[in-house]
Design an enzyme around this catalytic site. Structure first.
Site, PDB file in Angstrom:
ATOM      1  N   CYS A 204       0.833  -1.218   0.000  1.00  0.00           N
ATOM      2  CA  CYS A 204       0.000   0.000   0.000  1.00  0.00           C
ATOM      3  C   CYS A 204       0.860   1.257   0.000  1.00  0.00           C
ATOM      4  CB  CYS A 204      -0.943  -0.013   1.192  1.00  0.00           C
ATOM      5  SG  CYS A 204      -2.197  -1.307   1.086  1.00  0.00           S
ATOM      6  N   HIS A 205       1.805   1.327   0.952  1.00  0.00           N
ATOM      7  CA  HIS A 205       2.660   2.517   1.013  1.00  0.00           C
ATOM      8  C   HIS A 205       4.120   2.151   1.196  1.00  0.00           C
ATOM      9  CE1 HIS A 205      -1.407   3.510   2.582  1.00  0.00           C
ATOM     10  NE2 HIS A 205      -1.292   4.525   1.730  1.00  0.00           N
ATOM     11  N   GLY A 206       4.421   0.865   1.026  1.00  0.00           N
ATOM     12  CA  GLY A 206       5.827   0.461   1.016  1.00  0.00           C
ATOM     13  C   GLY A 206       6.455   0.286   2.378  1.00  0.00           C
TER      14      GLY A 206
END
Ligand code: FES
Length: 240
Positions: A204-206
């Site tokens: 999703c955001h790493g």
């Protein structure tokens, strides 16, 4: 009786001195009374023939004698206290039963409680693999770690960690990692065996987690959550 009185009446003369000096004779004179008609306008009853019951058999000995001191008050008080105490205990017991049944009606049912725990056979998970289970509506990761992963995670210095925890604090058995598979950033489900540290990766955001579920890189603030679990016997883990 009224009729007999009406039939006859007697007049008695009295002795007295008169002016002529002749003493009056004290001779009773019988006078025939005229019959009269008696009319009863009311009836009165004396009630003298009513039998009063005797309650002596039911009376206490102390009260049968009117001149005896009443020393039974303490006995009666003890009986009263006993009755009040018994009623209080009974009321308290009934109230407790009602409150208990009311509260237990709000607790989870047996089938819900059964779902609260999950049993996992560890022999089904090969070494080096992470298997995802569903537990309480969330993904649960159970990872069978290799000796290389164990050695790598145990050697990590907590000074380099955002959420400092040693590997030993996060596992009960070094071979098994049990964590909830929810990213601590915004709740995505990370991917196993991916990312820069070979543990879990949240696309999703790493966010990158290592094989101990610790956050190593990315926006997630905390390590993956470790739930309560135990090993009741060899080859079996119970979570919850
Ligand atoms: S939810 Fe996982 S990194 Fe944002």
């Amino acid at each position: 009786m009224i009729g007999n009185l009406a039939k006859l009446s007697y007049v008695r003369g009295v002795s007295q001195t008169v002016a002529s000096g002749i003493k009056a004779a004290a001779v009773p004179v019988k006078v025939e009374a005229k019959p009269t008609v008696a009319v009863a306008t009311q009836v009165r009853l004396a009630h003298t023939d009513i039998h009063v019951p005797d309650f002596s058999d039911y009376r206490r000995d102390q009260v049968k004698r009117p001149n005896a001191k009443n020393d039974s008050a303490d006995d009666r008080a003890a009986f009263t206290y006993l009755m009040v105490g018994g009623a209080t205990v009974t009321t308290a017991y009934v109230a407790k039963a009602m409150v208990s049944s009311f509260i237990s009606s709000m607790s989870a049912s047996a089938d819900v409680l059964a779902m609260a725990k999950i049993e996992i056979k560890l022999s089904d998970i090969p070494e080096g693999k992470s298997v995802t289970f569903k537990w309480r509506g969330k993904p649960l990761f159970v990872r069978h770690r290799t000796p290389t992963e164990i050695a790598a995670e145990e050697s990590v210095s907590t000074a380099a960690l955002r959420d400092p925890q040693t590997d030993g604090e996060r596992v009960k058995d070094p071979k098994w990692l049990v964590v909830i598979g929810v990213c601590t950033h915004l709740g995505c489900v990370p991917i196993a065996n991916a990312g820069d540290f070979g543990g879990y990766y949240c696309p999703c955001h790493g966010s990158h987690y290592d094989a101990s579920g610790r956050i190593r890189k990315g926006p997630a603030p905390l390590n993956l959550e470790v739930p309560f679990y135990e090993f009741p016997e060899e080859g079996l883990v119970v979570v919850g």
